[in-house]
Design a protein around this motif. Structure first.
Motif, PDB file in Angstrom:
ATOM      1  N   PRO A  19       0.842  -1.194   0.000  1.00 22.97           N
ATOM      2  CA  PRO A  19       0.000   0.000   0.000  1.00 22.97           C
ATOM      3  C   PRO A  19       0.879   1.246   0.000  1.00 22.97           C
ATOM      4  CG  PRO A  19       0.012  -1.048   2.161  1.00 22.97           C
ATOM      5  CD  PRO A  19       0.724  -1.977   1.235  1.00 22.97           C
ATOM      6  N   ARG A  63      -4.031 -11.008  17.664  1.00 24.72           N
ATOM      7  CA  ARG A  63      -3.033 -10.019  17.248  1.00 24.72           C
ATOM      8  C   ARG A  63      -1.775 -10.699  16.726  1.00 24.72           C
ATOM      9  NH1 ARG A  63       0.042  -6.418  21.725  1.00 24.72           N
ATOM     10  NH2 ARG A  63       1.065  -5.760  19.815  1.00 24.72           N
ATOM     11  N   TRP A  93      -2.120  -1.110  17.505  1.00 24.65           N
ATOM     12  CA  TRP A  93      -0.853  -0.376  17.651  1.00 24.65           C
ATOM     13  C   TRP A  93      -1.131   1.084  18.004  1.00 24.65           C
ATOM     14  CZ3 TRP A  93       1.175  -2.461  12.303  1.00 24.65           C
ATOM     15  CH2 TRP A  93       1.432  -3.843  12.414  1.00 24.65           C
ATOM     16  N   ARG A  97       0.114   3.032  21.261  1.00 21.88           N
ATOM     17  CA  ARG A  97       0.910   4.267  21.213  1.00 21.88           C
ATOM     18  C   ARG A  97       0.339   5.289  22.180  1.00 21.88           C
ATOM     19  NH1 ARG A  97       0.954   3.469  15.732  1.00 21.88           N
ATOM     20  NH2 ARG A  97      -0.587   5.067  15.294  1.00 21.88           N
TER      21      ARG A  97
ATOM     22  N   MET B   1       7.914   3.909  18.929  1.00 20.65           N
ATOM     23  CA  MET B   1       7.324   2.756  19.626  1.00 20.65           C
ATOM     24  C   MET B   1       5.832   2.683  19.323  1.00 20.65           C
ATOM     25  SD  MET B   1       7.724   0.180  21.514  1.00 20.65           S
ATOM     26  CE  MET B   1       6.558  -0.878  22.363  1.00 20.65           C
ATOM     27  N   SER B   2       5.378   1.597  18.752  1.00 26.25           N
ATOM     28  CA  SER B   2       3.962   1.499  18.418  1.00 26.25           C
ATOM     29  C   SER B   2       3.313   0.305  19.094  1.00 26.25           C
ATOM     30  CB  SER B   2       3.790   1.397  16.911  1.00 26.25           C
ATOM     31  OG  SER B   2       4.221   0.134  16.468  1.00 26.25           O
ATOM     32  N   GLY B   3       4.003  -0.340  20.035  1.00 22.85           N
ATOM     33  CA  GLY B   3       3.396  -1.455  20.745  1.00 22.85           C
ATOM     34  C   GLY B   3       3.221  -2.699  19.912  1.00 22.85           C
ATOM     35  N   ALA B   4       3.947  -2.797  18.792  1.00 19.82           N
ATOM     36  CA  ALA B   4       3.756  -3.926  17.887  1.00 19.82           C
ATOM     37  C   ALA B   4       4.742  -5.057  18.167  1.00 19.82           C
ATOM     38  CB  ALA B   4       3.887  -3.460  16.447  1.00 19.82           C
ATOM     39  N   GLY B   5       5.685  -4.856  19.091  1.00 21.79           N
ATOM     40  CA  GLY B   5       6.711  -5.868  19.362  1.00 21.79           C
ATOM     41  C   GLY B   5       7.962  -5.585  18.554  1.00 21.79           C
ATOM     42  N   GLU B   7      10.107  -7.270  16.635  1.00 20.24           N
ATOM     43  CA  GLU B   7      10.300  -7.756  15.258  1.00 20.24           C
ATOM     44  C   GLU B   7       9.516  -6.895  14.265  1.00 20.24           C
ATOM     45  OE1 GLU B   7       9.518  -9.669  17.784  1.00 20.24           O
ATOM     46  OE2 GLU B   7      11.256 -10.992  18.020  1.00 20.24           O
ATOM     47  N   ILE B   8       8.261  -6.574  14.607  1.00 18.49           N
ATOM     48  CA  ILE B   8       7.434  -5.769  13.697  1.00 18.49           C
ATOM     49  C   ILE B   8       7.952  -4.331  13.659  1.00 18.49           C
ATOM     50  CG2 ILE B   8       5.076  -5.013  13.151  1.00 18.49           C
ATOM     51  CD1 ILE B   8       3.999  -7.515  14.439  1.00 18.49           C
ATOM     52  N   ARG B  10      11.022  -3.401  13.972  1.00 17.09           N
ATOM     53  CA  ARG B  10      12.226  -3.396  13.148  1.00 17.09           C
ATOM     54  C   ARG B  10      11.849  -3.413  11.662  1.00 17.09           C
ATOM     55  NH1 ARG B  10      15.340  -8.343  12.506  1.00 17.09           N
ATOM     56  NH2 ARG B  10      17.060  -7.924  11.061  1.00 17.09           N
ATOM     57  N   LEU B  11      10.860  -4.239  11.329  1.00 15.94           N
ATOM     58  CA  LEU B  11      10.370  -4.298   9.949  1.00 15.94           C
ATOM     59  C   LEU B  11       9.863  -2.929   9.502  1.00 15.94           C
ATOM     60  CD1 LEU B  11       9.641  -6.130   7.533  1.00 15.94           C
ATOM     61  CD2 LEU B  11       7.480  -6.658   8.681  1.00 15.94           C
ATOM     62  N   MET B  12       9.075  -2.271  10.369  1.00 18.24           N
ATOM     63  CA  MET B  12       8.546  -0.936  10.046  1.00 18.24           C
ATOM     64  C   MET B  12       9.666   0.073   9.865  1.00 18.24           C
ATOM     65  SD  MET B  12       5.522  -0.454  12.802  1.00 18.24           S
ATOM     66  CE  MET B  12       4.123  -1.528  12.910  1.00 18.24           C
ATOM     67  N   ARG B  27       4.069   1.558   8.435  1.00 17.43           N
ATOM     68  CA  ARG B  27       3.218   0.712   9.283  1.00 17.43           C
ATOM     69  C   ARG B  27       2.186  -0.018   8.446  1.00 17.43           C
ATOM     70  NH1 ARG B  27       3.191   5.126  13.109  1.00 17.43           N
ATOM     71  NH2 ARG B  27       1.113   5.789  12.497  1.00 17.43           N
ATOM     72  N   ARG B  28       1.562   0.718   7.509  1.00 17.56           N
ATOM     73  CA  ARG B  28       0.560   0.079   6.640  1.00 17.56           C
ATOM     74  C   ARG B  28       1.206  -1.007   5.790  1.00 17.56           C
ATOM     75  NH1 ARG B  28      -1.706   4.072   2.860  1.00 17.56           N
ATOM     76  NH2 ARG B  28      -2.947   2.323   2.131  1.00 17.56           N
ATOM     77  N   ALA B  29       2.425  -0.738   5.291  1.00 17.71           N
ATOM     78  CA  ALA B  29       3.120  -1.725   4.460  1.00 17.71           C
ATOM     79  C   ALA B  29       3.457  -2.967   5.276  1.00 17.71           C
ATOM     80  CB  ALA B  29       4.385  -1.102   3.866  1.00 17.71           C
ATOM     81  N   LEU B  31       1.897  -4.104   7.932  1.00 18.57           N
ATOM     82  CA  LEU B  31       0.663  -4.854   8.200  1.00 18.57           C
ATOM     83  C   LEU B  31       0.215  -5.613   6.950  1.00 18.57           C
ATOM     84  CD1 LEU B  31      -1.512  -5.529  10.269  1.00 18.57           C
ATOM     85  CD2 LEU B  31      -2.803  -3.540   9.485  1.00 18.57           C
ATOM     86  N   LEU B  34       2.356  -8.687   6.637  1.00 22.44           N
ATOM     87  CA  LEU B  34       2.065  -9.720   7.641  1.00 22.44           C
ATOM     88  C   LEU B  34       0.707 -10.371   7.401  1.00 22.44           C
ATOM     89  CD1 LEU B  34       3.526  -7.802  10.686  1.00 22.44           C
ATOM     90  CD2 LEU B  34       4.427  -9.924   9.702  1.00 22.44           C
TER      91      LEU B  34
END
Lengths: 199, 199
Positions: A19, A63, A93, A97, B1-5, B7-8, B10-12, B27-29, B31, B34
């Motif tokens: 996206p 999640r 997320w 935040r 920090m977005s509370g996604a953990g 690994e996610i 780092r990907l973002m 973030r959208r990419a 998600l 995943l």
């Protein structure tokens, strides 16, 4: 066809499915990756491989997490009497935040939509009902989008939870003027909502 | 920090380094990747791993390719008397999409820039001079951006090739009104150029 060779074409074609990236920005992204092989291409490949290997949907709340059940579901500090229902992880997320919510989550994985053919059995609804049935939940917070699909889904869930009326309160995020929002830029529906809910 | 953990996160963070993606679209990419593990995340990971393993810069022209020398450099159907000089592979891909050029290429890998500290030795210039010295080249086409850096680089190259005046013509892409371009939307410099070069 951009004359870049099949491997680079394939990379561009897949990047353009993200996206926010069209064919042109996918070309720029591919070139950026190839030019920054050690700083970007290889680290991102590893991060994606890692995500593909380790991340799955939590069997309780749905999640995305490397742990199953996820850290939120097993965290004893989080209030298990409240469940915040969201469409996707991105909404979860966003809530995290903000940091205002200290309960548990439930990720539906979508919204009911006659147009897109998304039916109740396509969403994580049965597991939500089971969690309510377990008896510890006192409040379900519907943090769903303020769209037709979001509201249809919220009302459908409220309907399914009718039998638990005495046990569970169903609440909705407040509608109103966004912080910093200028009335002139808001749609009429939002203004009408904000007016009706004035305090 | 977005509370996604982690690994996610780092990907973002890595996705947000791609041109055209900011923190929100990253973030959208992430998600999207995943959620579409088998259709997008895994194929893209493989395409990137493949690119990292196989793609390098051609030792003759500098273009990104899985073969070294690249297919263009070894193609006997392409006119080896003409070399089109470009800044990056993206310009080469654009020329190939058009399909009007049947000669060889030379990818500089950048442009001279005092501001960014890019000097002649940072570009693929010596290998260009060697290709001209080999004696088969009759025309160098400067397909460089119509910017100060592009023009500085083009003139620097023309200067370095002074000794081959009798052998090699140096040409530049025409400047003028883009096809479909409205004069009202064009900058004055382009209009002045187009007027001077009227035919």
């Amino acid at each position: 066809m951009s004359g870049a060779g099949p491997e680079i074409e394939r990379l561009m074609a897949l990047l353009s499915k993200l996206p926010g990236l069209g064919p042109r920005s996918a070309r720029r992204a591919a070139l950026a990756l190839l030019k920054r092989r050690d700083q970007l291409l290889i680290p991102l490949t590893h991060a994606m491989q890692d995500a593909a290997d380790k991340i799955e949907s939590c069997r309780i709340c749905g999640r995305l997490s490397t742990q199953n059940p996820c850290t939120t579901c097993v965290d004893p500090m989080r209030d298990e009497t409240m469940i915040c229902v969201v469409e996707e992880d991105s909404a979860l997320w966003a809530m995290e935040r903000v940091g205002a919510f200290t309960g548990k989550y439930h990720v539906l994985g979508g919204l009911l939509s006659a147009l897109d053919g998304i039916r109740p059995e396509d969403l994580r609804l049965d597991s939500l009902i089971s969690r309510v049935r377990s008896g510890r939940v006192r409040e379900i917070i519907m943090a769903l989008p303020a769209t037709v699909e979001g509201q249809t889904t919220a009302h459908y869930i409220a309907d399914r939870l009718k039998g638990f009326d005495n046990q569970v309160d169903i609440t909705f995020l407040a509608r109103g003027v966004p912080v910093g929002g200028d009335l002139d830029w808001l749609d009429d529906n939002t203004i009408a909502h904000a007016f009706k809910s004035r305090r």
